[in-house]
Write a protein that holds these residues in place. Structure first.
Motif, PDB file in Angstrom:
ATOM      1  N   GLY A   1     -53.922 -12.566  44.898  1.00  0.00           N
ATOM      2  CA  GLY A   1     -53.268 -11.505  44.142  1.00  0.00           C
ATOM      3  C   GLY A   1     -54.200 -10.367  43.804  1.00  0.00           C
ATOM      4  N   GLY A   2     -55.513 -10.555  44.044  1.00  0.00           N
ATOM      5  CA  GLY A   2     -56.457  -9.449  43.892  1.00  0.00           C
ATOM      6  C   GLY A   2     -57.209  -9.392  42.583  1.00  0.00           C
ATOM      7  N   ALA A   3     -56.974 -10.292  41.643  1.00  0.00           N
ATOM      8  CA  ALA A   3     -57.667 -10.239  40.354  1.00  0.00           C
ATOM      9  C   ALA A   3     -59.164 -10.497  40.556  1.00  0.00           C
ATOM     10  N   SER A   4     -60.003  -9.633  39.943  1.00  0.00           N
ATOM     11  CA  SER A   4     -61.448  -9.759  40.097  1.00  0.00           C
ATOM     12  C   SER A   4     -62.094 -10.549  38.967  1.00  0.00           C
ATOM     13  N   GLY A   5     -61.468 -10.530  37.791  1.00  0.00           N
ATOM     14  CA  GLY A   5     -62.068 -11.186  36.645  1.00  0.00           C
ATOM     15  C   GLY A   5     -63.169 -10.393  35.988  1.00  0.00           C
ATOM     16  N   LEU A   6     -63.431  -9.175  36.455  1.00  0.00           N
ATOM     17  CA  LEU A   6     -64.462  -8.338  35.860  1.00  0.00           C
ATOM     18  C   LEU A   6     -63.864  -7.442  34.788  1.00  0.00           C
ATOM     19  N   PRO A   7     -64.694  -6.986  33.836  1.00  0.00           N
ATOM     20  CA  PRO A   7     -64.185  -6.078  32.796  1.00  0.00           C
ATOM     21  C   PRO A   7     -63.778  -4.743  33.389  1.00  0.00           C
TER      22      PRO A   7
END
Length: 428
Positions: free
Chosen positions: A415-421
């Protein structure tokens, strides 16, 4: 053979078409060149025979390592003056053939008719087979790193960190080398988002400084891999002394053989320069496979300036023969492209070029503070290799001939979520 210096300077200036910017003192005691300039001392005619048989940087390097050529005065100033004539003459027109023959005869008369001596024993020999096979990489790493931990302790200082430090204050004057190295280790940990229980793979872990810092300060569980047995032995002792054997595992292992994935984070600091053009995509693919979705990679790597002709990786003749066998530098844009092709999303790139120049000058100062001790630990030739390579590299970083970059990349989740701020420089 009286006045050998004047004859030598005249020949060199005829070949280059410009005045020689340093003074020369020859083996017969004669001197020539601009007064007050750093003095290049040619201690023996053998140095000229080396240059006749291997013109350019490698011939000069052999004479330097053998002690046949030296510099009196400021080494940095001498290298600055010589750089446009030795390292930055790409594309300069060669003298006409008749002039080259005349100059060759003049140098031959100065050098004597004997063939050149063999290369110094510090030069890499016997390289066979394809670059960057497992066997050849092990030999290359051993040549560079297995020269004695005491020698490296003299040069690097107590941190035993052999990569660019991270300085604070104008020109680094407000920071010690140890503080700057600690700041670099902390920067890597924060960019990777380490916290208690994070599984970190430290590729090319060196003497274990990052592994210890990540486990002690952030509670990470760290696997460090190196091909150097001397490094691994030192790192394991360091881990044991810090009481971290339950959280840090140091292995003599190639990154291609790591098979206990997934990891939450991977640090590759000063290691990717050894990978080479033929293996760089494999390197990127393997690190991508070792990361869990959402995991981060911090790739800290020296880069060269891009050039025309489509060439990506390139080795320096002196560095390849005496310092980092088979090491190759590529432009940072090429590195980013390969990481993206492997599936990573590149989220941040920080150039810290000036920081490496400051670091190298501190290492040179450490070495020069005890050159006799360095020679006892690693041999006179090896001490001369490191002094020249580190001083020349400091100037190369300062002149923007090479750079160093920290590339932060992530293996995004489905889904493309990076988890970075959202603000990527707020490292958490």
């Amino acid at each position: 053979m009286a006045q050998a210096a004047a004859r030598l300077v005249g020949s060199i200036e005829s070949a280059l078409g410009v005045p020689l910017p340093v003074r020369v003192r020859a083996w017969d005691g004669s001197q020539a060149g601009p007064p007050g300039a750093p003095t290049v001392v040619v201690r023996h005619r053998r140095a000229l025979r080396r240059l006749l048989w291997k013109p350019g940087e490698l011939g000069l390097a052999r004479a330097w390592v053998a002690g046949e050529v030296d510099v009196e005065g400021d080494l940095y100033e001498a290298l600055e003056r010589l750089a446009p004539l030795v390292w930055e003459r790409d594309g300069a027109p060669a003298p006409p053939r008749a002039e080259r023959l005349r100059l060759g005869r003049e140098l031959l008369a100065l050098a004597g008719p004997l063939p050149p001596p063999p290369p110094p024993r510090e030069e890499v020999r016997g390289r066979t087979g394809l670059r960057h096979t497992l066997h050849r990489d092990r030999r290359a790493i051993s040549h560079h790193y297995d020269v004695g931990n005491e020698f490296y302790a003299l040069v690097l200082g107590p941190s035993m960190v052999y990569s660019c430090a991270y300085w604070d204050g104008e020109g680094g004057t407000a920071t010690t080398l140890e503080e700057a190295q600690r700041a670099k280790l902390d920067l890597v940990c924060r960019k990777l988002g380490l916290r208690g229980g994070t599984r970190l793979l430290d590729v090319g872990c060196g003497w274990g400084a990052l592994a210890v810092h990540a486990a002690r300060e952030y509670g990470a569980r760290v696997t460090g891999v190196t091909l150097s047995r001397e490094q691994a032995g030192y790192a394991r002792k360091r881990v044991a002394e810090a009481g971290l054997t339950d959280r840090v595992d140091i292995r003599v292992q190639d990154y291609r053989h790591v098979d206990d994935e997934p990891y939450d984070a991977i640090a590759s600091v000063g290691m990717a320069e050894h990978v080479g053009a033929v293996r760089y995509r494999l390197y990127a693919d393997r690190l991508y496979a070792l990361l869990r979705p959402g995991g981060r990679l911090l790739n800290h790597q020296i880069a060269r300036r891009p050039e025309g002709g489509g060439e990506t990786h390139r080795a320096d003749p002196f560095i390849d023969a005496y310092v980092f066998p088979d090491g190759e530098l590529a432009p940072v844009g090429h590195t980013v492209t390969i990481l993206e092709e492997a599936g990573f999303e590149v989220r941040d790139l920080e150039s810290i070029r000036e920081h490496y120049a400051l670091t190298l000058r501190r290492w040179v100062a450490n070495l020069e503070s005890d050159l006799p001790g360095a020679a006892r630990l690693a041999g006179p030739g090896r001490a001369r290799v490191w002094r020249l390579y580190m001083a020349a590299s400091a100037l190369a970083f300062e002149r923007n001939r090479i750079g160093v970059n920290q590339v932060l990349a992530v293996r995004t989740r489905d889904g493309g979520a990076s988890g970075l701020p959202l603000r990527t420089r707020d490292w958490r």
